[in-house]
Design a protein around this motif. Structure first.
Motif, PDB file in Angstrom:
ATOM      1  N   GLY A 261       0.841  -1.185   0.000  1.00 26.46           N
ATOM      2  CA  GLY A 261       0.000   0.000   0.000  1.00 26.46           C
ATOM      3  C   GLY A 261       0.873   1.230   0.000  1.00 26.46           C
ATOM      4  N   PRO A 262       0.283   2.409   0.002  1.00 24.66           N
ATOM      5  CA  PRO A 262       1.087   3.637   0.006  1.00 24.66           C
ATOM      6  C   PRO A 262       1.935   3.805   1.255  1.00 24.66           C
ATOM      7  N   GLY A 263       1.535   3.149   2.368  1.00 24.50           N
ATOM      8  CA  GLY A 263       2.302   3.279   3.601  1.00 24.50           C
ATOM      9  C   GLY A 263       2.412   4.728   4.034  1.00 24.50           C
ATOM     10  N   GLN A 264       3.621   5.130   4.407  1.00 22.26           N
ATOM     11  CA  GLN A 264       3.864   6.515   4.818  1.00 22.26           C
ATOM     12  C   GLN A 264       4.094   7.438   3.625  1.00 22.26           C
ATOM     13  N   GLY A 265       4.289   6.852   2.459  1.00 19.54           N
ATOM     14  CA  GLY A 265       4.559   7.605   1.250  1.00 19.54           C
ATOM     15  C   GLY A 265       5.182   6.695   0.220  1.00 19.54           C
ATOM     16  N   VAL A 266       5.291   7.161  -1.020  1.00 17.47           N
ATOM     17  CA  VAL A 266       5.846   6.358  -2.101  1.00 17.47           C
ATOM     18  C   VAL A 266       6.876   7.188  -2.857  1.00 17.47           C
ATOM     19  N   LEU A 267       8.059   6.638  -3.013  1.00 11.93           N
ATOM     20  CA  LEU A 267       9.093   7.277  -3.826  1.00 11.93           C
ATOM     21  C   LEU A 267       8.943   6.782  -5.256  1.00 11.93           C
ATOM     22  N   VAL A 268       8.718   7.689  -6.188  1.00 12.39           N
ATOM     23  CA  VAL A 268       8.529   7.336  -7.595  1.00 12.39           C
ATOM     24  C   VAL A 268       9.697   7.902  -8.405  1.00 12.39           C
ATOM     25  N   GLY A 269      10.304   7.054  -9.223  1.00 11.06           N
ATOM     26  CA  GLY A 269      11.400   7.520 -10.067  1.00 11.06           C
ATOM     27  C   GLY A 269      12.771   7.178  -9.536  1.00 11.06           C
ATOM     28  N   GLY A 270      12.836   6.440  -8.438  1.00  5.80           N
ATOM     29  CA  GLY A 270      14.133   6.050  -7.896  1.00  5.80           C
ATOM     30  C   GLY A 270      14.776   7.139  -7.068  1.00  5.80           C
ATOM     31  N   TYR A 271      16.079   7.029  -6.832  1.00  2.39           N
ATOM     32  CA  TYR A 271      16.759   7.922  -5.892  1.00  2.39           C
ATOM     33  C   TYR A 271      17.077   9.295  -6.474  1.00  2.39           C
ATOM     34  N   HIS A 272      16.739   9.514  -7.734  1.00  2.00           N
ATOM     35  CA  HIS A 272      16.696  10.855  -8.306  1.00  2.00           C
ATOM     36  C   HIS A 272      15.246  11.261  -8.547  1.00  2.00           C
ATOM     37  N   GLY A 273      14.313  10.567  -7.893  1.00  2.00           N
ATOM     38  CA  GLY A 273      12.896  10.809  -8.102  1.00  2.00           C
ATOM     39  C   GLY A 273      12.288  11.694  -7.035  1.00  2.00           C
ATOM     40  N   ARG A 274      10.977  11.549  -6.844  1.00  2.00           N
ATOM     41  CA  ARG A 274      10.232  12.394  -5.912  1.00  2.00           C
ATOM     42  C   ARG A 274       9.339  11.533  -5.022  1.00  2.00           C
ATOM     43  N   TRP A 275       9.096  12.043  -3.816  1.00  2.00           N
ATOM     44  CA  TRP A 275       8.190  11.386  -2.888  1.00  2.00           C
ATOM     45  C   TRP A 275       6.755  11.853  -3.124  1.00  2.00           C
ATOM     46  N   LEU A 276       5.833  10.919  -2.981  1.00  2.00           N
ATOM     47  CA  LEU A 276       4.408  11.227  -2.957  1.00  2.00           C
ATOM     48  C   LEU A 276       3.866  10.884  -1.573  1.00  2.00           C
ATOM     49  N   GLY A 277       3.058  11.772  -1.001  1.00  2.00           N
ATOM     50  CA  GLY A 277       2.384  11.447   0.240  1.00  2.00           C
ATOM     51  C   GLY A 277       1.329  10.386   0.000  1.00  2.00           C
ATOM     52  N   PRO A 278       0.803   9.762   1.061  1.00  2.00           N
ATOM     53  CA  PRO A 278      -0.190   8.687   0.889  1.00  2.00           C
ATOM     54  C   PRO A 278      -1.395   9.100   0.066  1.00  2.00           C
ATOM     55  N   ALA A 279      -1.933  10.306   0.298  1.00  7.89           N
ATOM     56  CA  ALA A 279      -3.126  10.735  -0.444  1.00  7.89           C
ATOM     57  C   ALA A 279      -2.820  10.867  -1.933  1.00  7.89           C
ATOM     58  N   ALA A 280      -1.694  11.470  -2.273  1.00  7.23           N
ATOM     59  CA  ALA A 280      -1.319  11.615  -3.684  1.00  7.23           C
ATOM     60  C   ALA A 280      -1.061  10.256  -4.320  1.00  7.23           C
TER      61      ALA A 280
END
Length: 482
Positions: A261-280
């Protein structure tokens, strides 16, 4: 990286890149042709038209239009006697991404099809595939051999497994026998790449997508995905599962499919990517437009949900330190800026106060847009995104309260092949517990308040804290062992 991770495979809808892999672990030449059929040929203009009609973009991170790369190589070749080269970037120094590894291990002929199709259209004599894993190299060499004389124009080159190996100039330098490090020069490989020739350079998935499109044609290819972003996407979820999905699929659906699940947040794009909060993360679609609206990018296709039971601040600190250690070490922002940034992030996590928060902002400003390649910018963006998505978490750590959770290593990093060890001398240990205060990620106490293990591996990033624990142990019961 140690190169031992083997991805699980999955798909949403009808697979294209992963077709046939539900019944075969690896498609050899005969199996590949049985699943995909023969590869048609395209002249240069027709190949450009195909790439434009399906809006094919590079799948290695930047998302650059493939048709523009083709045109640029053709234009440059006119002044070089028409000579060109084709390079496949099969290096994955990103430990959270295994999609190219999956393609090269399980469906290598689809990648070779795309590269050879482009080479034939460009008249390129040299087709080179750069890889970093031994098993991937073996799979590719076997695929080249299975093609007989037709595979003789393909070379497979093994390069060092580092994060920066996949940068364009680093890859070309490595393929030519030099150090696989960025040159620091703003040189387009389409103008001067392998051997000084105009070079078409793209990643593994991009060439595989081209081979699929060549067989389906633009109308057939566009039957999957979105009208504005046709086709499928390869994702690496949680650093372990490679999933093929139509563009526009819900991120939440993909996470649910993978048992997350989204958990506390999701990192998209790897370690040069961006974090998304659970709602996003619950609302966003896997498309450029939808991700951009959430200030995120697909990048290399890594999707990393952060579980509820790990410490976000500690996870961010360990990745930032690893990124600093993975730099090319050729410019000031990498040599001094990134280690300093990692240090102040660690200070923040350790309770460095508001000064640590301000220091993180200052260090990010000091490296942005000043590096010889994009690595400093990417690392700073990773930290900045974390500050935006986990503001209260990082502030609480800075002010000393923290979250009380251990760092579980949910964000994958390469295993340390020969870690040092923290050793407890039971004849001296009095159970003061200072070691667990200094090293909560290494030491855990048993029910009696003593270390639960006598020998504990120490990751390189935690060596300074381990040495501090050895020095501060009141009973002198700790030592570091090689």
């Amino acid at each position: 990286m140690t190169g031992v991770a083997h991805p699980a495979l999955g798909c949403v809808g009808q697979p294209r890149l992963l077709a046939g892999l539900d019944v075969a672990e690896r498609l050899d030449r005969a199996g590949h042709l049985a699943v995909h059929g023969p590869l048609p040929s395209y002249d240069p203009d027709a190949l450009v038209e195909l790439a434009e009609a399906i809006d094919l973009r590079g799948r290695g991170g930047a998302g650059f239009p493939f048709a523009r790369k083709l045109r640029a190589v053709m234009r440059s070749a006119r002044g070089r006697d028409g000579r060109t080269a084709v390079v496949v970037n099969g290096s994955e120094g990103e430990p959270s991404c295994l999609k190219d590894t999956a393609m090269l291990l399980h469906a290598p002929h689809l990648v070779l099809d795309g590269a050879l199709l482009a080479a034939a259209a460009l008249g390129a004599e040299d087709v080179v595939v750069g890889v970093t894993r031994e098993d991937v190299e073996g799979s590719l060499r076997a695929a080249v051999a299975e093609r007989g004389p037709a595979g003789s124009r393909v070379r497979v080159v093994r390069l060092p497994e580092r994060f920066v190996t996949g940068e364009g100039t680093a890859l070309v330098r490595g393929l030519e026998g030099g150090p696989a490090l960025p040159s620091g020069q703003k040189v387009r490989t389409s103008e001067r790449g392998l051997g000084g020739l105009p070079t078409l350079l793209s990643n593994t998935e991009t060439y595989a997508q081209l081979a699929v499109a060549a067989r389906l044609g633009a109308p057939g290819y566009r039957m999957a995905g979105l009208p504005t972003e046709p086709g499928t996407i390869l994702l690496t979820v949680g650093g372990s599962t490679v999933v093929e999905v139509p563009a526009g699929t819900s991120l939440a659906y993909v996470l649910d499919l993978c048992g997350a699940g989204p958990g506390q947040g999701v990192l998209v794009g790897g370690y040069h990517g961006r974090w998304l909060g659970p709602a996003a993360a619950r609302s966003v679609l896997l498309s450029r437009q939808s991700l951009a609206s959430a200030d995120a990018v697909l990048g290399a296709g890594a999707v990393l949900p952060l579980p509820e039971d790990t410490c976000p601040a500690g996870e961010i600190a360990r990745v930032t330190r690893w990124m600093a250690e993975e730099s090319a070490g050729q410019c000031g922002p990498c040599v001094r800026g990134l280690p300093s940034l990692a240090g102040v992030v660690e200070d923040l996590v350790g309770g460095g106060g508001r000064a640590a928060l301000e220091a993180v902002e200052a260090r990010m400003r000091s490296v942005r847009r000043r590096g010889a390649c994009s690595h400093p910018d990417g690392t700073a963006s990773f930290v900045a995104s974390a500050l935006a998505v986990f503001p209260e978490e990082l502030r609480d750590h800075a002010l000393g309260s923290g979250c009380g959770r251990r760092v579980l290593g949910a964000l994958p990093l390469p295993a340390d092949d020969n870690p040092e060890r923290l050793v407890v001398d039971w004849t001296l240990c009095k159970g003061h517990g200072l070691c667990v205060d200094l090293l909560p990620d290494i030491v855990r106490l048993d029910a009696d308040g003593y270390p639960a293990e006598a020998v504990m591996p120490v990751p390189g990033r935690l060596r300074p804290k381990a040495l501090r624990a050895v020095r501060r142990c009141p009973a002198l019961a700790l030592r570091i062992q090689e």
